[in-house]
Design a protein around this motif. Structure first.
Motif, mmCIF file in Angstrom:
data_model
loop_
_atom_site.group_PDB
_atom_site.id
_atom_site.type_symbol
_atom_site.label_atom_id
_atom_site.label_comp_id
_atom_site.label_asym_id
_atom_site.label_seq_id
_atom_site.Cartn_x
_atom_site.Cartn_y
_atom_site.Cartn_z
ATOM 1 N N ILE A 109 0.863 -1.185 0.000
ATOM 2 C CA ILE A 109 0.000 0.000 0.000
ATOM 3 C C ILE A 109 0.898 1.234 0.000
ATOM 4 N N LEU A 110 0.700 2.085 -0.993
ATOM 5 C CA LEU A 110 1.471 3.332 -1.090
ATOM 6 C C LEU A 110 0.582 4.491 -0.635
ATOM 7 N N CYS A 111 1.083 5.257 0.333
ATOM 8 C CA CYS A 111 0.318 6.408 0.840
ATOM 9 C C CYS A 111 0.786 7.665 0.113
ATOM 10 N N GLY A 112 -0.132 8.377 -0.484
ATOM 11 C CA GLY A 112 0.215 9.612 -1.185
ATOM 12 C C GLY A 112 0.250 10.802 -0.228
ATOM 13 N N HIS A 113 0.892 11.872 -0.682
ATOM 14 C CA HIS A 113 0.953 13.127 0.086
ATOM 15 C C HIS A 113 1.000 14.298 -0.860
ATOM 16 N N TYR A 114 0.893 15.479 -0.331
ATOM 17 C CA TYR A 114 1.003 16.716 -1.121
ATOM 18 C C TYR A 114 0.024 16.675 -2.295
ATOM 19 N N LYS A 115 0.525 16.953 -3.507
ATOM 20 C CA LYS A 115 -0.346 16.928 -4.696
ATOM 21 C C LYS A 115 -0.488 15.513 -5.249
ATOM 22 N N GLY A 116 0.100 14.535 -4.560
ATOM 23 C CA GLY A 116 0.030 13.158 -5.058
ATOM 24 C C GLY A 116 1.361 12.710 -5.644
ATOM 25 N N VAL A 117 1.315 11.617 -6.389
ATOM 26 C CA VAL A 117 2.549 11.054 -6.942
ATOM 27 C C VAL A 117 2.650 11.368 -8.435
ATOM 28 N N ASP A 118 3.872 11.346 -8.933
ATOM 29 C CA ASP A 118 4.126 11.488 -10.375
ATOM 30 C C ASP A 118 3.238 10.475 -11.106
ATOM 31 N N GLN A 119 2.556 10.917 -12.152
ATOM 32 C CA GLN A 119 1.606 10.059 -12.875
ATOM 33 C C GLN A 119 2.242 8.758 -13.350
ATOM 34 N N ARG A 120 3.571 8.786 -13.620
ATOM 35 C CA ARG A 120 4.225 7.572 -14.127
ATOM 36 C C ARG A 120 4.236 6.457 -13.098
ATOM 37 N N VAL A 121 4.153 6.814 -11.797
ATOM 38 C CA VAL A 121 4.016 5.789 -10.747
ATOM 39 C C VAL A 121 2.682 5.074 -10.945
ATOM 40 N N ARG A 122 1.637 5.881 -11.127
ATOM 41 C CA ARG A 122 0.291 5.313 -11.272
ATOM 42 C C ARG A 122 0.184 4.481 -12.542
ATOM 43 N N ASP A 123 0.862 4.949 -13.602
ATOM 44 C CA ASP A 123 0.759 4.260 -14.890
ATOM 45 C C ASP A 123 1.508 2.928 -14.903
ATOM 46 N N THR A 124 2.585 2.836 -14.135
ATOM 47 C CA THR A 124 3.450 1.650 -14.312
ATOM 48 C C THR A 124 3.607 0.774 -13.063
ATOM 49 N N LEU A 125 3.414 1.329 -11.880
ATOM 50 C CA LEU A 125 3.718 0.539 -10.680
ATOM 51 C C LEU A 125 2.483 0.128 -9.880
ATOM 52 N N ILE A 126 1.394 0.837 -10.087
ATOM 53 C CA ILE A 126 0.198 0.642 -9.249
ATOM 54 C C ILE A 126 -0.795 -0.282 -9.963
ATOM 55 N N THR A 127 -1.404 -1.207 -9.198
ATOM 56 C CA THR A 127 -2.416 -2.090 -9.805
ATOM 57 C C THR A 127 -3.838 -1.727 -9.368
ATOM 58 N N LYS A 128 -3.980 -1.058 -8.210
ATOM 59 C CA LYS A 128 -5.322 -0.644 -7.759
ATOM 60 C C LYS A 128 -5.208 0.720 -7.084
ATOM 61 N N GLU A 129 -6.206 1.589 -7.335
ATOM 62 C CA GLU A 129 -6.227 2.894 -6.680
ATOM 63 C C GLU A 129 -7.490 2.957 -5.835
ATOM 64 N N ILE A 130 -7.317 3.241 -4.542
ATOM 65 C CA ILE A 130 -8.458 3.169 -3.626
ATOM 66 C C ILE A 130 -8.608 4.467 -2.845
ATOM 67 N N SER A 131 -9.874 4.910 -2.760
ATOM 68 C CA SER A 131 -10.237 6.070 -1.929
ATOM 69 C C SER A 131 -11.101 5.549 -0.791
ATOM 70 N N ILE A 132 -11.050 6.195 0.375
ATOM 71 C CA ILE A 132 -11.959 5.754 1.447
ATOM 72 C C ILE A 132 -13.194 6.649 1.516
ATOM 73 N N GLY A 133 -13.343 7.578 0.586
ATOM 74 C CA GLY A 133 -14.562 8.393 0.577
ATOM 75 C C GLY A 133 -14.327 9.690 -0.164
ATOM 76 N N ASP A 134 -15.412 10.373 -0.480
ATOM 77 C CA ASP A 134 -15.321 11.597 -1.277
ATOM 78 C C ASP A 134 -14.982 12.812 -0.413
ATOM 79 N N TYR A 135 -13.795 12.789 0.145
ATOM 80 C CA TYR A 135 -13.273 13.921 0.901
ATOM 81 C C TYR A 135 -11.760 13.792 0.834
ATOM 82 N N VAL A 136 -11.056 14.897 1.091
ATOM 83 C CA VAL A 136 -9.598 14.859 0.939
ATOM 84 C C VAL A 136 -8.933 14.842 2.313
#
Ligand code: ADE
Length: 226
Positions: A109-136
């Motif tokens: 599990i990768l925890c994001g911070h700030y504005k998030g991660v470089d999109q290339r992480v999401r494109d190549t290293l991540i298999t699932k993206e999960i939110s725990i609800g519609d709030y930041v």
């Protein structure tokens, strides 16, 4: 099951695993949870793991290199079912997803911070993206703790009475029926008679009806889901 959590704030994450059900499941050897400080994977001065975004704009972005280094090291040690990124724009966590994830052997599990991660992480290293609800949230750590809690309690042997996770609210898309304990009457407030008469088939039917009625009233959207 083994869970590896990559974070810049391991101290924020540790306490949920040091109490109650999560603590016991670790002590019983039913789950292993490992924390990895992303700052240990950067060669930059001041342990920098983020940088300004290309194209301008407010907010720092987490760089791909330390994340890649950490994930690659873990993947070289064992195979992972999923590499999950906690983010408010991921798929919203629900019980069905938790049930599926609880069958995994190893997850990152990768925890994001700030504005998030470089999109290339999401494109190549991540298999699932999960939110725990519609709030930041300020970061993915609290989301990761929620995700781990909901997964770990489903692992066989974690709850004393294994069937109790099956009767949880949201299993079968139904809210749980109301529950009562002693005293049978408090300041004139009575427990429904049916629960006191020991007729278990009737009690079971009453609970099913109550679960359905409650769901219809409070969360009719759940009844439309498959
Ligand atoms: N990080 C920030 N907000 C989040 C959310 N709602 N769910 C998961 N991770 C997050």
């Amino acid at each position: 099951m083994r869970i590896d959590i990559i974070t810049v704030l391991p101290e924020l994450l540790k306490s949920p695993f040091e109490a109650s059900i999560l603590k016991r499941s670790i002590e019983k050897g039913l789950v292993e949870v490992h924390f990895h400080n992303l700052r240990d994977y950067t060669d930059k001065s001041y342990n920098q793991i983020d940088d300004y975004q290309f194209g301008g704009g407010a907010g720092m972005v987490m760089m791909i290199e330390p994340i890649d280094k950490c994930i690659s090291k873990l993947k070289a040690e064992r195979a992972y079912d999923d590499v999950i990124y906690m983010t408010p724009d991921g798929s919203t966590l629900n019980q069905k997803m938790a049930n599926t994830l609880s069958l995994s052997k190893n997850i990152i599990i990768l925890c994001g911070h700030y504005k998030g991660v470089d999109q290339r992480v999401r494109d190549t290293l991540i298999t699932k993206e999960i939110s725990i609800g519609d709030y930041v949230l300020s970061g993915g750590e609290l989301g990761a703790a929620v995700l781990c809690d909901t997964i770990i309690r489903l692992i066989p042997g974690v709850l004393n009475n294994e069937t109790s996770a099956l009767t949880d609210t949201f299993q079968d898309n139904l809210l749980a029926p109301p529950v009562y304990t002693r005293p049978a009457e408090y300041k004139g407030l009575k427990v429904p008679e049916i629960l006191l008469n020991g007729n278990f088939p009737k009690i079971e039917k009453w609970r099913e009806d109550q679960a359905y009625e409650r769901t219809k009233q409070l969360r009719p959207d759940l009844l439309d889901n498959d």
